[in-house]
Write a protein that holds these residues in place. Structure first.
Motif: not given
Length: 333
Positions: A275-280, A313-320
């Motif tokens: 997972s990569v965190y947090c792309l706003d 191919k990141a499994d999760f991309i965190s965003t608002d």
């Protein structure tokens, strides 16, 4: 000899995940809805937005133990009257999705919802309450068999939901509650992350200096071991990719894109979902109460990084920006 042992470890870890396509590292990229819960009467539509973004998706729910209750809040100091709980807010919202999924039995995209519980404080009584809540929804939850050795990774029995928690260095309570206390032969239903390198041990330097140092960390120094039967994912702050993090990122470059790929690839080789965190990305006028530390400054600046994370191919991309990212991921397929 060391390379041979590592290669064998990579193969064992990856093989265990590969039995279940959607849950294999690198098999799919999904949006992770950051902090999708009400906060003092605000943001009450966040979980609805996440659900409207389409399936599958991941969602972050923060939990804090306050006055004998597990509350959906950012931290115990933020508690106020009427704060929701997993049982009063989250699970009723997702019940129609889960019941429909079980009835239809279309397993190709399971888990439809990956629930990331960001547990802000974890005394044993808090974790016991979380386990009691999960007992009510056990039929929905992805599980794995408890082996007699944590390094023996058993296959997942994939269901419509998968539950993740984050483990940190010197954090023993979560593993004890969700893995160690499960008897051999029992079912693990909550999966932890591998603790990462502490970028500021002992708080020896100022916060921003510690953040700046993350961009010089070698990828093989960040992750402390391969995936095992409990630790099945890894999340890393964007400051590991771009010096200073999102708010100080500057231009996106080929060098940064390579570093992103290297981090994701290394995590996958160790058997982890990444997972990569947090792309706003937003202007002051577009701000809806989001954290400025995660802001690239514009939607275009966030978009180029979303695309790079999908490509890596990141499994999760965190965003608002739930629906915008979900739409972009769908268009990239």
């Amino acid at each position: 000899m060391k390379k041979t042992i590592l290669a064998a470890s990579f193969a064992l870890a990856t093989a265990a995940f590969a039995q279940h396509g959607p849950v294999a590292p690198g098999a799919r990229t999904i949006m992770l809805a950051h902090n999708a819960y009400p906060d003092h009467g605000k943001y009450a539509d966040r979980l609805d937005q996440a659900l409207a973004s389409g399936h599958p998706f991941a969602v972050e729910e923060d939990l804090a133990w306050t006055d004998g209750q597990s509350l959906l809040i950012h931290g115990s100091k933020n508690a106020s009257g009427g704060d929701p709980t997993l049982d009063s807010y989250f699970f009723p919202k997702v019940t129609p999705v889960m019941e429909r999924a079980l009835k239809e039995g279309k397993k190709a995209d399971w888990p439809l919802i990956t629930l990331y519980l960001d547990i802000k404080n974890d005394p044993p009584e808090h974790l016991a309450v979380i386990n009691q809540v999960l007992d009510k929804y056990s039929a929905w939850l992805t599980t794995a068999g408890k082996t007699d050795d944590i390094l023996r990774v058993s296959p997942l029995d994939v269901k419509p939901m998968m539950v993740l928690v984050e483990d940190k260095q010197n954090d023993i309570n979560k593993q004890r509650a969700f893995y160690d206390d499960v008897p051999v032969g029992g079912r693990i239903r909550v999966f932890g992350s591998m603790p990462k390198l502490d970028p500021n041990p002992g708080k020896a330097v100022a916060k921003q200096e510690a953040i700046d140092r993350q961009a010089s960390v070698n990828v093989d120094d960040l992750i402390l071991g391969r995936a095992d039967n409990y630790h099945r994912w890894i999340g890393f702050d964007w400051a590991y990719i771009e010096k200073g993090g999102e708010a100080n990122a500057g231009e996106w470059t080929e060098e940064k894109e390579k570093r992103l790929k290297d981090f994701v690839n290394y995590g996958h080789k160790l058997g982890y979902l990444v997972s990569v965190y947090c792309l706003d990305g937003y202007t002051a006028e577009q701000n809806q109460g989001w954290d400025a530390d995660y802001n690239f400054g514009s939607r275009d600046a966030a978009m180029i990084r979303w695309k790079a994370a999908v490509k890596a191919k990141a499994d999760f991309i965190s965003t608002d920006h739930y629906q915008q990212l979900a739409t972009m991921i769908a268009s990239a397929k």
